[in-house]
Design an enzyme around this catalytic site. Structure first.
Site, PDB file in Angstrom:
ATOM      1  N   GLY A 183      65.295  43.598 116.953  1.00  0.00           N
ATOM      2  CA  GLY A 183      65.412  44.015 115.492  1.00  0.00           C
ATOM      3  C   GLY A 183      64.992  43.210 114.524  1.00  0.00           C
TER       4      GLY A 183
ATOM      5  N   ALA B 288      59.973  41.908 121.768  1.00  0.00           N
ATOM      6  CA  ALA B 288      59.751  41.016 120.354  1.00  0.00           C
ATOM      7  C   ALA B 288      61.226  40.575 120.100  1.00  0.00           C
ATOM      8  CB  ALA B 288      59.600  42.006 119.353  1.00  0.00           C
TER       9      ALA B 288
ATOM     10  N   HIS C  79      54.845  44.765  81.317  1.00  0.00           N
ATOM     11  CA  HIS C  79      55.513  45.989  81.385  1.00  0.00           C
ATOM     12  C   HIS C  79      54.309  47.229  81.672  1.00  0.00           C
ATOM     13  CE1 HIS C  79      58.392  49.195  80.551  1.00  0.00           C
ATOM     14  NE2 HIS C  79      57.578  49.751  79.962  1.00  0.00           N
TER      15      HIS C  79
END
Lengths: 463, 437
Positions: free
Chosen positions: A186, A270, A445
């Site tokens: 994980g 993994a 923004h």
């Protein structure tokens, strides 16, 4: 040709053509040092370009496009069910992405006069190495830089050799889209590839030995990713080990520590990466890797052997390409006699999942472990205009600052684009700016970058 | 784990150094790059920084001791957990107080916080370049951030010669590719006053910046010291060496059979040593603090040797006591060692007077600068056959131009003239060899 016929004399021999190796070689060349790179694949790029960062990001981009298309239904756009053709996808990944970047690197090397020699480098002493392979030769060097990187670690205690049990390298080749995929681990590799395969249509089960995803990381940052994974994956088994893998025809049967057995078309292991330092003939030098194969280096990337430097994954955690690249620059400059040092405070880390998770500098769990007082600001993206327009209010920007000086000590971000946003946080931590600096800097923004400014303002106001 | 630290290669072919000062004590916990020892090499005192952070477990050397490259100087232990490095005192004046800033905390030493010293990467690089320990720097930036100016203030006056720079290189300005062999440029030691800033030469055309080699830097600093500290005065004279030249020619073969190439230099050495015996104030050093002249009762003469790296002055000891052929033999061996970069510290120190032969490349004379802290230096130009009037007739004679530069604080013009004459007399009347030599 008889071994040893050809002897090249260089200032610097770089062993390994990955990000650390090629960055070091290019910098050496810039500094006027004659430099050669020895690479087993006679190519630059290493695991990062050929079987890691780059191809995985290509697949994750595909996953992101699929995810966006799915989400578009929320605002009334339906593309219908996607059809994925693996051949064009593989071709795009290997030719248009990896191949193009590889050609770029090769031409930079050529332009800088850095020769890339193909073969396995084996040190013969602290001044020379032999290259084994199709064109054996010998290289005498004044300095060497070991940049041999790392390889996927095997699953401890479980030995099954089958093409259906893949490591990350094999999974990135995209042999097929298995109906059911078991991802063991994980960490960031398991999550990234698990999400890519899930997006392509696999039913993914993820198993993690510890009791959370991305073990050790700030829970606030993991939480939104964990929620997304719960939706994308069929099942997440935490606190669970794989006790055996057995091949049953075209299937792999996995037995878990809780007693369950489940069958899968493919399995992805993994469970981390291991440094590559064996078989390099380092015993003929003064370099002594530790039991895990890690070569210890000082802040100038010097090993115990004055002639030999090391950079990248072979020097241990964090095994990240951008750390290796910075080390490569430091090693090259140190060799050239410049006052370089790898004294970086922040090494940013990014998990390129959906949502992305990125952090740099101090994290809250680290501060707690060290007993260090920090001020923490969390800015929920629910209050961000840009996040609303993206339909992604699940993100979070987190800022850690020193309570006395207001200095920014750490930044954590989860949400789409976190991997890009973390750059500002890294600059803040590395250059030791204060929350006031961050709050008083105008941020565009509406963008997600405003969340960093907003988090800083929260701390300034003391709320 | 004990980790020994040995005397590193000091460059310039030096194989040993003398310990001048030990700057740490056993038991000290020190930071990497903190000053450890001062050692003396050819002409400069060099500070050796600590190669690692840790606790000084044992010091193996003491001041005055001469050690070879590779000899263990200090043994380190790992610092005990939680131990903080002893900050090394920052040289130079204290940093100026920070301007008040509303939202920032008061300026405080950077080391006051935990973790790494807050400073931008470029500032940290500057600190490494100026060999400043960031932990000792007084920070004036917001949030205790160390600025470039703080680092420069902590560095204070440029420090004395640092450990040898790597191979000399060059840096092109502006915007051109960097050539091979980079080196680190370091400021020269200050000499009493700050030189005014240089103009930007780039405005008139391309320039190249080239760091000084270790030897060049040493020469520059020593010459500045001598020229600014000593009021120099120079006396000119000429010696008729026609007879001496004939004697040398007659004996060249004889000497050659004994493996020696006889030259004028050995006679110059001998003549100078004997003249110094008659004029001891030129074989001395001035101690201005004590108000005393230190007269040396030994005659160790330096000979300036041009090497491709720069000027080096090896020293022949007890010139007054040695037979001429021994001097000549020693001189040849010494010059060779110097040119090969293999001179030892003993070859290069202890001189009381220097001779510099500037004749080899032509010219009619030059005014040398005294080799500090000596009192005088003899410059010798090329000997030439010239027409000389003797008893109303023009005769060809071989004349050797001499320039004696000396410290006017120690001697006056008349003293210099007499001392020069004492040298000239010995060169002109070599039959005195039998009496004095």
């Amino acid at each position: 040709m008889v071994m040893g016929d050809l002897v090249i004399e260089v200032d610097v021999a770089v062993v390994g053509g990955g990000p650390g190796g090629y960055t070091a070689a290019f910098r050496c060349a810039d500094l006027g040092l004659e430099t050669v790179v020895v690479d087993a694949g006679t190519r630059l790029g290493g695991a990062c370009l050929w079987e890691g960062c780059i191809p995985s990001k290509a697949l994750l981009h595909v996953a992101a496009v699929l995810g966006e298309a799915e989400r578009a239904k929320e605002f009334g756009v339906d593309f219908g069910a996607p059809r994925v053709s693996l051949d064009p996808l593989r071709k795009w990944k290997s030719e248009r992405v990896v191949g193009k970047l590889a050609r770029g690197l090769a031409s930079v090397a050529k332009g800088k006069g850095v020769e890339v020699v193909g073969g396995t480098a084996v040190f013969e002493d602290s001044r020379s190495l032999r290259v084994e392979g199709d064109a054996p030769q010998k290289i005498r060097f004044k300095h060497a830089i070991v940049a041999t990187g790392s390889l996927p670690a095997p699953l401890p205690g479980v030995s099954l050799t089958s093409e259906r049990v893949m490591d990350s390298t094999a999974a990135l080749e995209l042999p097929d889209v298995p109906e059911r995929l078991l991802v063991i681990g994980g960490g960031y590799i398991g999550l990234e590839l698990g999400q890519a395969y899930a997006a392509l249509g696999s039913k993914v089960t993820l198993v993690e030995m510890l009791d959370g995803l991305l073990p050790g990381l700030d829970h606030d940052l993991v939480q939104p990713l964990a929620r997304r994974c719960e939706k994308l994956f069929v099942k997440i088994r935490l606190g669970t080990k794989v006790t055996s893998l057995r091949e049953e025809g075209a299937l792999i049967e996995a037995r878990f520590s809780d007693g369950d057995t489940v069958v899968f078309e493919r399995v992805l292991v993994a469970v981390g990466r291991r440094p590559v330092s064996a078989g390099l003939g380092l015993e003929t030098t003064r370099v002594r890797p530790d039991a895990r194969g890690v070569i210890a280096v000082d802040d100038r990337c010097r090993t115990a052997d004055p002639a030999i430097y090391a950079v990248g994954d072979v020097t241990g955690e964090p095994m990240l390409a951008h750390r290796a690249m910075r080390q490569g620059v430091v090693a090259a400059e140190a060799i050239a006699g410049r006052p370089a040092a790898f004294d970086n405070i922040a090494v940013p880390a990014v998990v390129f999942t959906d949502p992305e998770v990125a952090w740099c500098g101090l994290t809250e769990p680290e501060a707690a472990r060290a007993g260090r007082k920090v001020k923490v600001a969390k800015f929920q993206w629910a209050a961000s205009g840009r996040a609303a327009t993206l339909g992604r209010a699940d993100g979070l920007t987190k800022l850690l600052a020193d309570p006395d000086t207001g200095r920014v000590l750490g930044v954590g971000i989860v949400g789409p684009g976190a991997g890009e946003l973390i750059a500002e946080g890294t600059l803040a931590v590395e250059t030791a700016i204060t929350i006031e600096d961050l709050a008083a800097t105008i941020h565009t923004h509406p963008t997600l970058s405003e969340t960093l400014m907003e988090a800083a303002e929260t701390l300034l106001r003391g709320t | 784990m004990p980790r020994p630290f040995a005397l590193p290669d000091l460059g310039e072919g030096l194989t040993e150094a003398e310990i001048v000062k030990v700057l740490v004590a056993e038991g000290d916990v020190i930071a990497e790059d903190a000053p450890l020892l001062e050692v003396e090499t050819d002409k400069a005192t060099v500070e050796i920084p600590s190669p690692m952070a840790g606790r000084v477990a044992k010091i193996h050397v003491q001041p005055g001791q001469t050690v070879k490259v590779g000899a263990v100087l200090v043994t380190f232990d790992d610092a005990p957990a939680g131990a903080r490095a002893v900050p090394t005192p920052a040289p130079g004046p204290p940093a100026p107080a920070a301007p008040p800033r509303a939202a920032a905390a008061a300026p405080l030493p950077a080391a006051a916080g935990e973790g790494p010293v807050p400073a931008a990467p470029a500032t940290r690089r500057l600190a490494r370049e100026l060999r400043v320990d960031l932990r000792t720097v007084r920070a004036t930036g917001p949030g205790g951030r160390v600025t470039d100016d703080d680092v420069r203030a902590a560095a204070g006056a440029p420090r004395p010669a640092a450990p040898p720079a790597p191979a000399a290189g060059a840096r092109l300005v502006p915007g051109r590719a960097e050539p091979a062999r980079p080196a680190v440029a370091k400021p020269l030691a200050a000499a009493g006053f700050e030189p005014p800033p240089l103009p930007k030469f780039e405005q008139w055309g391309p320039v190249e910046r080239r760091p000084l080699s270790h030897l060049r830097r040493t020469i520059a600093e020593r010459m500045t010291l001598s020229a600014t500290l000593i009021p120099h005065v120079t006396h000119f004279d000429r010696a008729d060496i026609t007879e001496l030249d004939a004697i040398i020619r007659r004996n060249v073969e004889e000497a050659q059979q004994r493996g020696v190439t006889l030259t004028l230099t050995s006679f110059l050495l001998k003549a100078a040593a004997l003249a110094l015996g008659e004029h001891p104030q030129f074989n001395a050093s001035l101690d201005p603090a004590a108000g005393e002249l230190i007269l040396k009762r030994y005659y160790h003469l330096g000979i300036a040797v041009a090497t491709d790296r720069g000027l080096i002055v090896p020293v022949i000891h007890d010139v007054d006591k040695k037979p001429l052929l021994d001097l000549q033999r020693e001189l040849a061996a010494l010059a060779q060692r110097v040119r090969d970069g293999k001179a030892t510290l003993d070859d290069l120190r202890g001189g009381t007077f220097t001779i510099t032969n500037i004749g080899a490349l032509g010219g009619t004379g030059a005014i040398p600068i005294i080799n500090y802290p000596e009192v005088a230096i003899l410059g010798v130009a090329r000997a030439r056959e010239e027409p000389v009037v003797r008893e109303g007739r023009i005769v060809p004679r071989i004349l050797l131009p001499l320039t004696l530069t000396f410290d006017h604080r120690v001697a006056d013009g008349a003293d210099g003239a007499r001392f020069a004459a004492a040298i000239v007399r010995r060169l002109e009347r070599p039959e005195q060899l039998l009496l004095d030599w």
